[in-house]
Design a protein around this motif. Structure first.
Motif, short mmCIF file in Angstrom:
data_model
loop_
_atom_site.label_atom_id
_atom_site.label_comp_id
_atom_site.label_asym_id
_atom_site.label_seq_id
_atom_site.Cartn_x
_atom_site.Cartn_y
_atom_site.Cartn_z
N GLY A 240 -9.44 -1.34 -7.94
CA GLY A 240 -9.60 -2.78 -7.88
C GLY A 240 -10.46 -3.15 -6.70
O GLY A 240 -11.44 -2.46 -6.40
N GLU A 241 -10.10 -4.22 -6.01
CA GLU A 241 -10.87 -4.64 -4.85
C GLU A 241 -10.79 -3.60 -3.74
O GLU A 241 -9.75 -2.97 -3.53
CB GLU A 241 -10.34 -5.99 -4.34
N ARG A 242 -11.89 -3.43 -3.02
CA ARG A 242 -11.93 -2.45 -1.93
C ARG A 242 -11.07 -2.93 -0.77
O ARG A 242 -10.32 -2.14 -0.19
CB ARG A 242 -13.37 -2.24 -1.48
N MET A 243 -11.18 -4.19 -0.42
CA MET A 243 -10.36 -4.73 0.66
C MET A 243 -8.91 -4.84 0.18
O MET A 243 -8.65 -5.38 -0.90
CB MET A 243 -10.88 -6.09 1.10
N GLY A 244 -8.01 -4.33 0.98
CA GLY A 244 -6.61 -4.31 0.56
C GLY A 244 -6.33 -3.18 -0.41
O GLY A 244 -5.41 -3.26 -1.23
N GLY A 245 -7.11 -2.09 -0.31
CA GLY A 245 -7.00 -1.00 -1.28
C GLY A 245 -5.63 -0.35 -1.33
O GLY A 245 -5.19 0.11 -2.39
N GLY A 246 -4.93 -0.30 -0.21
CA GLY A 246 -3.59 0.28 -0.22
C GLY A 246 -2.62 -0.55 -1.01
O GLY A 246 -1.73 -0.02 -1.70
N LEU A 247 -2.77 -1.87 -0.96
CA LEU A 247 -1.93 -2.78 -1.72
C LEU A 247 -2.29 -2.74 -3.21
O LEU A 247 -1.42 -2.84 -4.06
CB LEU A 247 -2.06 -4.21 -1.19
N VAL A 248 -3.59 -2.59 -3.49
CA VAL A 248 -4.04 -2.46 -4.87
C VAL A 248 -3.38 -1.25 -5.53
O VAL A 248 -2.91 -1.30 -6.67
CB VAL A 248 -5.58 -2.35 -4.95
N ALA A 249 -3.32 -0.14 -4.81
CA ALA A 249 -2.67 1.06 -5.34
C ALA A 249 -1.21 0.81 -5.65
O ALA A 249 -0.68 1.25 -6.66
CB ALA A 249 -2.81 2.22 -4.35
N GLY A 250 -0.55 0.07 -4.76
CA GLY A 250 0.85 -0.28 -5.00
C GLY A 250 1.01 -1.16 -6.22
O GLY A 250 1.95 -0.97 -7.02
N LEU A 251 0.11 -2.12 -6.40
CA LEU A 251 0.16 -3.00 -7.58
C LEU A 251 -0.06 -2.20 -8.86
O LEU A 251 0.55 -2.49 -9.89
CB LEU A 251 -0.89 -4.10 -7.44
N PHE A 252 -0.95 -1.20 -8.79
CA PHE A 252 -1.17 -0.35 -9.96
C PHE A 252 0.14 0.35 -10.35
O PHE A 252 0.54 0.35 -11.52
CB PHE A 252 -2.26 0.68 -9.66
N LEU A 253 0.81 0.95 -9.39
CA LEU A 253 2.05 1.68 -9.68
C LEU A 253 3.14 0.74 -10.21
O LEU A 253 3.92 1.13 -11.09
CB LEU A 253 2.54 2.39 -8.42
N LYS A 254 3.18 -0.46 -9.68
CA LYS A 254 4.19 -1.43 -10.12
C LYS A 254 4.11 -1.68 -11.62
O LYS A 254 5.13 -1.95 -12.27
CB LYS A 254 3.98 -2.74 -9.36
N GLU A 255 2.90 -1.57 -12.18
CA GLU A 255 2.70 -1.81 -13.62
C GLU A 255 3.48 -0.81 -14.47
O GLU A 255 3.72 -1.06 -15.66
CB GLU A 255 1.21 -1.68 -13.96
N PHE A 256 3.89 0.31 -13.90
CA PHE A 256 4.53 1.38 -14.68
C PHE A 256 6.03 1.47 -14.44
O PHE A 256 6.69 2.38 -14.94
CB PHE A 256 3.86 2.71 -14.35
#
Length: 503
Positions: A437-453
């Motif tokens: 997703g967005e480069r800024m906040g990439g660690g949070l983006v990864a967390g949001l990806f996992l939340k989807e599952f």
């Protein structure tokens, strides 16, 4: 392997290679910490003055040696610093762990040491035990016998002096500290092993062997079983390697368990970045990308060894991320376990792919909570540095519970938000979701990806241990260079809380 025991003997009466005392920085100079009284008496009350003359200040990490006085059965006194003097001599567990670790590292090559450190209660006993075992750690698996013959061996034995006969609380504290220390050191060994020795199959084989030793149920899904089960994330990451992936389930159950936990670990035994190859200078430590799986493994074994009244299942998502003619390409779409589709925009964002499959599978068993652990993003290292891991969750209350557990266990962590507006950056017209997703906040983006599952109704937390899992700097306190054992203590603390029905 270093051992720790309790002794009712006085420090001057125990035959050892060294006696360890603690000192601190007082308002008017160096002060002795509790436990050093007998040693100070042997120096006619001049121990603090002698140490000051030798340059000691009591600073954290400091270690100063001096010859033992006449009448001692040990030839050496070692004074280790605790940092600032504590009010009423109530030293924090972390200060004791670091001082004990410093002592154990300094005394490498010694057979036995008497630790006359502040042992005010069982928590202090456990802290010193754990610090000593972690500080004594040395990775030797890849060194030749000839090399080891010329090297100093780890400190062999630690005797905690000044104990009370029949102190059951102190004995239990030594036992818990020993289990945590040995399992954290097991994690360190795994992280430090080179990728030609530790790969998905060999990791799975080790889990099977250790599981049998502790009466744990182990199930290993090989590439055929993964294909049949539709684990597209794990298979997609591992398809570029000559060493196929594995998904390992290791389970501990207790007949009186009130709650159940699932721990999920990222186990990328080597991460080249795949087709999205990492730049030069970023590959050398990528053997550590399986630290999350190692921590999960150690936590489940710890729960079994401690006999916790909880059901704990560990899921180790193991793969080697390599570039080849069969590797997943940027633009490929993977069908994940459970059916969701993911467009792979960057093959170096692979950890979230293997974790997603494992999280869905873990959720099918309907645990009370799922906690995943991963060396997931460099972005989180940029945010929190190299010593602190991030805690994200699908519920604020559970995030706070996990953060509090980490703090209680003595690990540096920080709660991070999962900001909804960052989710849109992973939208793609090609699949259900993109792995970037967005480069800024990439660690949070990864967390949001996992939340989807994560299945609806299950509490879930994500620990991004990319920073503290591997120490590229010098050893200090109880932390060695290399693998650290990050997150093991937090997971065990959560399992103990679940055993009390307190999640």
């Amino acid at each position: 392997m270093t051992s720790v025991s309790l002794s009712t003997s006085a420090a001057n009466a125990l035959r050892a290679d060294a006696v360890v005392v603690a000192v601190a920085k007082g308002p008017k100079g160096l002060v002795l910490a509790p436990g050093a009284e007998t040693v100070d008496e042997a120096f006619d009350g001049r121990l603090a003055a002698l140490l000051t003359t030798l340059g000691a200040t009591g600073a954290e990490g400091e270690a100063v040696k001096l010859p033992a006085p006449a009448g001692f059965k040990s030839p050496l006194v070692l004074a280790v610093g605790l940092g600032e003097a504590a009010e009423a001599d109530q030293y924090a567990a972390e200060a004791l762990r670091r001082a004990a670790g410093t002592a154990a590292r300094t005394l490498q090559g010694s057979k036995k040491a008497a630790f006359a450190l502040p042992l005010a209660d069982a928590a202090a006993v456990e802290a010193v035990t754990l610090g000593a075992l972690l500080g004594a750690y040395v990775f030797t698996a890849c060194r030749s016998e000839a090399d080891l013959a010329n090297a100093k061996a780890p400190l062999g034995e630690v005797a905690l002096v000044g104990g009370k006969r029949g102190d059951k609380a102190a004995k239990a504290a030594v036992e818990r500290g020993t289990v945590l220390g040995e399992e954290m050191n097991r994690t360190r060994d795994l992280v430090n092993l080179p990728p030609n020795d530790l790969f998905p199959k060999s990791f799975a084989d080790l889990v099977t062997t250790v599981g049998k030793e502790h009466g744990l149920k182990v199930e290993v899904l090989d590439e055929k079983a993964l294909t049949k089960g539709g684990f597209g994330g794990i298979l997609g990451v591992g398809t570029g390697s000559a060493r196929p992936p594995r998904l390992v389930r290791i389970g501990y159950t207790h007949p009186k368990a009130r709650q159940s936990l699932a721990f999920v670990g990222k186990g990328i035994t080597y991460d080249s970045g795949g087709i999205s190859l990492k730049p030069a200078g970023h590959n050398e430590t990528m053997k550590c990308d399986m630290a999350g799986a190692a921590a999960v493994f150690a936590a489940v074994v710890s729960a079994a060894r401690l006999g916790l009244q909880v059901n704990v299942t560990g899921w180790l998502a193991l793969a080697e991320n390599m570039p080849s003619g069969t590797a997943t390409r940027p633009g490929d779409v993977l069908r994940m376990y459970g059916g969701k589709t993911v467009e792979v925009l960057n093959t170096d964002a692979e950890g979230r792919l293997v974790l997603a499959d494992a999280i869905v599978r873990a959720g099918e068993e309907k645990p009370d909570a799922i906690v995943d652990v991963a060396t997931l993003t460099g972005a989180m290292m940029m945010a929190l540095g190299a010593r602190t891991f991030a805690v994200m969750a699908n519920q604020d209350a559970f995030r706070d519970t996990v953060y509090a557990a980490a703090t209680a266990a003595g690990e540096q962590a920080w709660p991070m938000p999962l900001l909804a507006d960052l989710r849109k950056g992973m939208d793609t017209p090609t699949a259900d979701i993109a792995n970037m997703g967005e480069r800024m906040g990439g660690g949070l983006v990864a967390g949001l990806f996992l939340k989807e599952f994560v299945a609806e109704g299950i509490s879930w937390a994500h620990l991004d241990i990319a920073g503290p899992a591997y120490n590229e700097g010098s050893a200090s306190g109880y932390t060695p260079k290399g693998g650290t054992g990050s997150a093991v203590r937090t997971l065990v603390q959560l399992a103990e809380q679940a055993a009390e029905g307190a999640l």
